[in-house]
Design a protein around this motif. Structure first.
Motif, short mmCIF file in Angstrom:
data_model
loop_
_atom_site.label_atom_id
_atom_site.label_comp_id
_atom_site.label_asym_id
_atom_site.label_seq_id
_atom_site.Cartn_x
_atom_site.Cartn_y
_atom_site.Cartn_z
N LEU A 58 31.64 -35.65 16.43
CA LEU A 58 30.54 -35.48 16.17
C LEU A 58 30.10 -35.26 17.71
CD1 LEU A 58 29.50 -36.77 13.08
CD2 LEU A 58 29.83 -34.57 13.32
N SER A 59 30.05 -35.86 18.51
CA SER A 59 29.22 -36.16 19.63
C SER A 59 30.14 -35.18 20.58
CB SER A 59 29.36 -37.13 20.48
OG SER A 59 30.88 -37.57 20.91
N ILE A 60 31.10 -34.72 20.68
CA ILE A 60 31.52 -33.40 21.29
C ILE A 60 30.91 -31.74 20.72
CG2 ILE A 60 33.84 -31.93 21.50
CD1 ILE A 60 35.08 -34.43 21.78
N SER A 61 30.29 -32.36 19.46
CA SER A 61 30.50 -30.30 19.03
C SER A 61 28.85 -30.44 19.14
CB SER A 61 30.34 -30.57 17.70
OG SER A 61 28.84 -31.39 17.31
N GLY A 62 28.01 -31.08 20.20
CA GLY A 62 26.98 -30.89 20.33
C GLY A 62 26.01 -30.85 19.14
N SER A 63 24.75 -29.52 19.66
CA SER A 63 23.28 -29.42 19.35
C SER A 63 23.78 -28.23 18.44
CB SER A 63 22.04 -29.83 19.45
OG SER A 63 22.28 -28.34 20.71
N ASP A 64 24.87 -27.28 18.89
CA ASP A 64 25.09 -26.22 17.56
C ASP A 64 25.72 -25.92 16.12
OD1 ASP A 64 24.59 -24.65 20.29
OD2 ASP A 64 26.39 -24.64 20.67
N PHE A 65 25.90 -27.78 16.42
CA PHE A 65 26.79 -27.67 14.84
C PHE A 65 25.32 -27.62 13.70
CE2 PHE A 65 26.70 -30.25 11.04
CZ PHE A 65 28.69 -29.92 10.84
N LYS A 66 24.51 -27.75 13.59
CA LYS A 66 23.21 -27.89 12.50
C LYS A 66 22.59 -26.10 12.42
CE LYS A 66 20.76 -32.67 12.79
NZ LYS A 66 20.18 -33.15 13.18
N ARG A 67 22.70 -25.26 14.03
CA ARG A 67 22.51 -24.41 13.86
C ARG A 67 23.59 -23.74 12.91
NH1 ARG A 67 23.02 -20.04 17.06
NH2 ARG A 67 24.76 -21.44 18.65
N TYR A 68 24.77 -23.96 13.14
CA TYR A 68 25.54 -22.75 12.64
C TYR A 68 25.66 -22.64 11.28
CZ TYR A 68 27.89 -21.05 17.36
OH TYR A 68 27.58 -20.86 18.23
N ARG A 69 25.33 -24.25 11.30
CA ARG A 69 25.82 -24.66 9.78
C ARG A 69 24.24 -24.40 8.57
NH1 ARG A 69 28.41 -26.32 4.93
NH2 ARG A 69 28.30 -24.28 5.87
N ASN A 70 22.97 -24.72 9.62
CA ASN A 70 22.14 -23.16 8.30
C ASN A 70 22.31 -21.71 9.10
OD1 ASN A 70 20.16 -25.96 8.59
ND2 ASN A 70 20.22 -25.76 10.45
N ASP A 71 23.04 -21.44 9.56
CA ASP A 71 22.85 -19.82 9.24
C ASP A 71 23.96 -19.84 8.49
OD1 ASP A 71 22.20 -19.54 11.59
OD2 ASP A 71 23.01 -19.04 12.87
N VAL A 72 25.08 -20.16 8.32
CA VAL A 72 25.21 -20.05 6.67
C VAL A 72 25.41 -20.91 5.68
CG1 VAL A 72 27.54 -21.29 6.09
CG2 VAL A 72 27.93 -20.86 7.74
N ASP A 73 24.17 -21.19 6.17
CA ASP A 73 23.75 -21.70 4.15
C ASP A 73 22.73 -20.94 3.93
OD1 ASP A 73 25.22 -24.40 4.15
OD2 ASP A 73 23.39 -25.29 5.05
N ALA A 74 22.24 -20.21 5.57
CA ALA A 74 21.53 -19.42 4.58
C ALA A 74 21.72 -17.87 4.18
CB ALA A 74 20.23 -18.68 6.25
N SER A 75 22.88 -17.37 5.12
CA SER A 75 23.62 -16.90 4.69
C SER A 75 24.29 -16.22 3.70
CB SER A 75 24.30 -15.92 5.12
OG SER A 75 26.18 -17.02 5.41
N LEU A 76 24.23 -17.64 2.27
CA LEU A 76 24.84 -17.99 1.25
C LEU A 76 24.46 -17.55 -0.09
CD1 LEU A 76 26.65 -21.29 1.47
CD2 LEU A 76 27.69 -18.87 1.45
N GLN A 77 24.53 -16.48 -0.61
CA GLN A 77 23.73 -15.80 -2.04
C GLN A 77 23.79 -17.13 -2.82
OE1 GLN A 77 25.53 -12.58 -4.33
NE2 GLN A 77 23.87 -12.38 -5.42
N ARG A 78 22.27 -17.35 -3.50
CA ARG A 78 22.67 -18.33 -4.39
C ARG A 78 22.73 -18.03 -5.95
NH1 ARG A 78 18.68 -23.30 -3.53
NH2 ARG A 78 18.97 -22.80 -5.89
N ARG A 79 23.21 -18.60 -6.48
CA ARG A 79 23.56 -18.10 -7.79
C ARG A 79 22.67 -18.88 -8.70
NH1 ARG A 79 29.74 -19.85 -8.67
NH2 ARG A 79 29.28 -18.60 -10.85
N THR A 80 21.75 -17.65 -9.64
CA THR A 80 21.51 -17.99 -10.70
C THR A 80 21.79 -17.64 -11.81
OG1 THR A 80 20.10 -15.62 -10.28
CG2 THR A 80 19.19 -17.66 -9.34
#
Length: 139
Positions: A58-80
């Motif tokens: 986690l210390s190696i991954s840097g601050s990009d982890f949250k950005r990539y995680r948010n990008d992936v979450d935003a691109s997922l279609q919510r299932r209704t």
């Protein structure tokens, strides 16, 4: 007990990754390293090694982890789940409250009418109906 395992953490973790059970690792330690330890000491060693590796990664991954995680979450279609059975909500309510059917019986009745659905979808729809009824009564 953990002091007996100092220096062997990486080997123990490697064996665990190879799907050795704790008892197998215990026997390996006894045969190969002449160390007699309990299973809980081996388990603690594995968890400490994993925690150390996670903190390092986690210390190696840097601050990009949250950005990539948010990008992936935003691109997922919510299932209704309402969407699939929404045109049958009145029929499901009728089966549930008038006829007193359970989810399995409702599924059988809907399939008899040609509706392709699953038991989990019926259960989720019943939960939505119950939430709507609770909102009406609380207002």
């Amino acid at each position: 007990m953990n002091s007996k395992l100092n220096g062997y953490h990486e080997e123990i973790l490697s064996l665990r990754i190879q799907r050795y059970t704790l008892v197998m690792i215990q026997r390996w330690l006894l045969e190969q390293r002449k160390i007699k330890v309990c299973l809980s000491a081996i388990s603690r060693s594995i968890h400490r090694s994993l925690n150390t590796q996670r903190q390092h990664s986690l210390s190696i991954s840097g601050s990009d982890f949250k950005r990539y995680r948010n990008d992936v979450d935003a691109s997922l279609q919510r299932r209704t789940y309402r969407r699939h059975l929404s045109k049958y909500i009145g029929l499901i309510e009728n089966y549930r409250y008038v006829r007193g059917f359970g989810a399995e019986q409702i599924l059988v009745e809907l399939r008899a009418q040609g509706v392709e659905t699953s038991l989990s979808s019926i259960v989720r729809m019943l939960q939505v109906i119950n939430e709507q009824k609770n909102k009406k009564f609380s207002c």
